[in-house]
Design an enzyme around this catalytic site. Sequence first.
Site, PDB file in Angstrom:
ATOM      1  N   GLU A   1      17.499  17.007  -8.453  1.00  0.00           N
ATOM      2  CA  GLU A   1      18.434  16.919  -7.336  1.00  0.00           C
ATOM      3  C   GLU A   1      19.353  18.139  -7.281  1.00  0.00           C
ATOM      4  OE1 GLU A   1      18.425  12.720  -9.244  1.00  0.00           O
ATOM      5  OE2 GLU A   1      17.830  14.762  -9.794  1.00  0.00           O
TER       6      GLU A   1
ATOM      7  N   CYS B   1      24.114  14.139 -11.413  1.00  0.00           N
ATOM      8  CA  CYS B   1      23.517  14.511 -10.130  1.00  0.00           C
ATOM      9  C   CYS B   1      24.228  13.812  -8.974  1.00  0.00           C
ATOM     10  CB  CYS B   1      22.029  14.174 -10.118  1.00  0.00           C
ATOM     11  SG  CYS B   1      21.050  15.263 -11.178  1.00  0.00           S
TER      12      CYS B   1
ATOM     13  N   SER C   1     -20.237  18.720 -35.397  1.00  0.00           N
ATOM     14  CA  SER C   1     -19.629  18.153 -34.187  1.00  0.00           C
ATOM     15  C   SER C   1     -19.239  19.193 -33.142  1.00  0.00           C
ATOM     16  CB  SER C   1     -18.381  17.345 -34.573  1.00  0.00           C
ATOM     17  OG  SER C   1     -17.434  18.185 -35.212  1.00  0.00           O
TER      18      SER C   1
ATOM     19  N   ARG D   1      -3.800  25.840 -26.505  1.00  0.00           N
ATOM     20  CA  ARG D   1      -4.261  27.223 -26.338  1.00  0.00           C
ATOM     21  C   ARG D   1      -4.181  27.714 -24.896  1.00  0.00           C
ATOM     22  NH1 ARG D   1      -7.549  25.059 -30.376  1.00  0.00           N
ATOM     23  NH2 ARG D   1      -9.231  24.457 -28.964  1.00  0.00           N
TER      24      ARG D   1
ATOM     25  N   GLY E   1      -9.655  10.972 -36.851  1.00  0.00           N
ATOM     26  CA  GLY E   1     -11.024  10.620 -37.190  1.00  0.00           C
ATOM     27  C   GLY E   1     -11.233   9.135 -36.979  1.00  0.00           C
TER      28      GLY E   1
ATOM     29  N   LEU F   1      -8.728   6.692 -38.937  1.00  0.00           N
ATOM     30  CA  LEU F   1      -7.364   6.639 -38.385  1.00  0.00           C
ATOM     31  C   LEU F   1      -7.371   5.953 -37.023  1.00  0.00           C
ATOM     32  CD1 LEU F   1      -4.391   7.319 -38.536  1.00  0.00           C
ATOM     33  CD2 LEU F   1      -4.899   9.614 -37.666  1.00  0.00           C
ATOM     34  N   ASN F   2      -8.389   6.199 -36.216  1.00  0.00           N
ATOM     35  CA  ASN F   2      -8.473   5.549 -34.906  1.00  0.00           C
ATOM     36  C   ASN F   2      -8.510   4.025 -35.059  1.00  0.00           C
ATOM     37  OD1 ASN F   2      -8.470   7.970 -33.539  1.00  0.00           O
ATOM     38  ND2 ASN F   2     -10.665   8.008 -33.147  1.00  0.00           N
TER      39      ASN F   2
END
Length: 367
Positions: free
Chosen positions: A52, A84, A168, A207, A294, A297-298
Amino acid sequence: MSPREYMKLAIEEARKGEGFTNPNPMVGAVIVKDGRIISMDYHHRYGEYHAERNAILNCREDMGGAEMYVTLEPCCHHGKTPPCTDIIIESGIRKVYIGSMDANPLVAGKGAEILRKNGIEVITGICEEECLSLNKIFFHFMKHKTPYVVMKYAMTADGKTATRTGASKWITGEAARARVQESRHKYMGIMAGVGTVLADDPQLTCRLEGKRTPIRIICDTNLRTPLTSQVVTTADKVPMILATAVTDSEKTKPYEKQGCRVVFVPLHGKHIDLKVLMAKLGELGIDSILLEGGSELNYSALQSGIVHAAETYIAPKIFGGIGAKTPVGGVGVELPREAFFLSNPRVSQIEEDILIEWEVESCLPES
């Protein structure tokens, strides 16, 4: 143009701040006078002026009697920037259309009330669903003080994340991998396990030129992350958090000397308690996490209930192999009814690959 059309322009403006405003919301504002847009802008970056104020300061015309379309209720408190509501009142704007109300208890209806008390007509709920969706991370974080977690993985058409040898690179094409970099910019943190560090030695950075690199978070119960790994050797340049159950200061000191922040997390079974970790990361102001873990962990993340959404990239390839890895490992569920259910899929094609974005049903009440 209709009020909805002006608000949709404000939403487009707001999206320009994606990845830069966290943990603040994305907000866009459009100023209209006599059926003509005279200014529009957005919240560019955390700590800088809000949408705003930017739109008003950049307007080169008289705003007396104008209308403002803003995706989120204007703030009314002093934070890193002035309220604002003050500058809207001073500008001469006489009507404000609000997309969604603010979940921040410092605002939460007070901004709209102040505008009304100063003779400004306020209309709420314009494109409300779209405005709420725009800032689902912000609303989740305001309510729960824990990060909104998105699990990302790439797999073949037969559900493999690597060949039987563990190879992979690469499953998806360049365009899909570039889209992942956009997600790394969008979310405030990126989380992986020590297994990923040991196997791939990733940097876990964004990146894309001009974009923001997330805070790296490594789940490392027993502190096995090599001091020579890229996430450690770059910790003085890009924030890096090691979440571990190790309390021995002699073991953690070498990491801290290289710039890592070591966060102690108690055990839950054999691994760190991910729910406790989320609470600690929330205390550090991290509002969102891209989980690039990996399979183990998932599974742990899903089982602990910390995952709110998933980004599934599917490549037009088949690896086969009973021993080839899949996106989610662990013990797995015993019965189909015990599955982790996904909903509200959004499907898009990225050159030869397909991206499906889901919500995780068990976490929907929290989002």
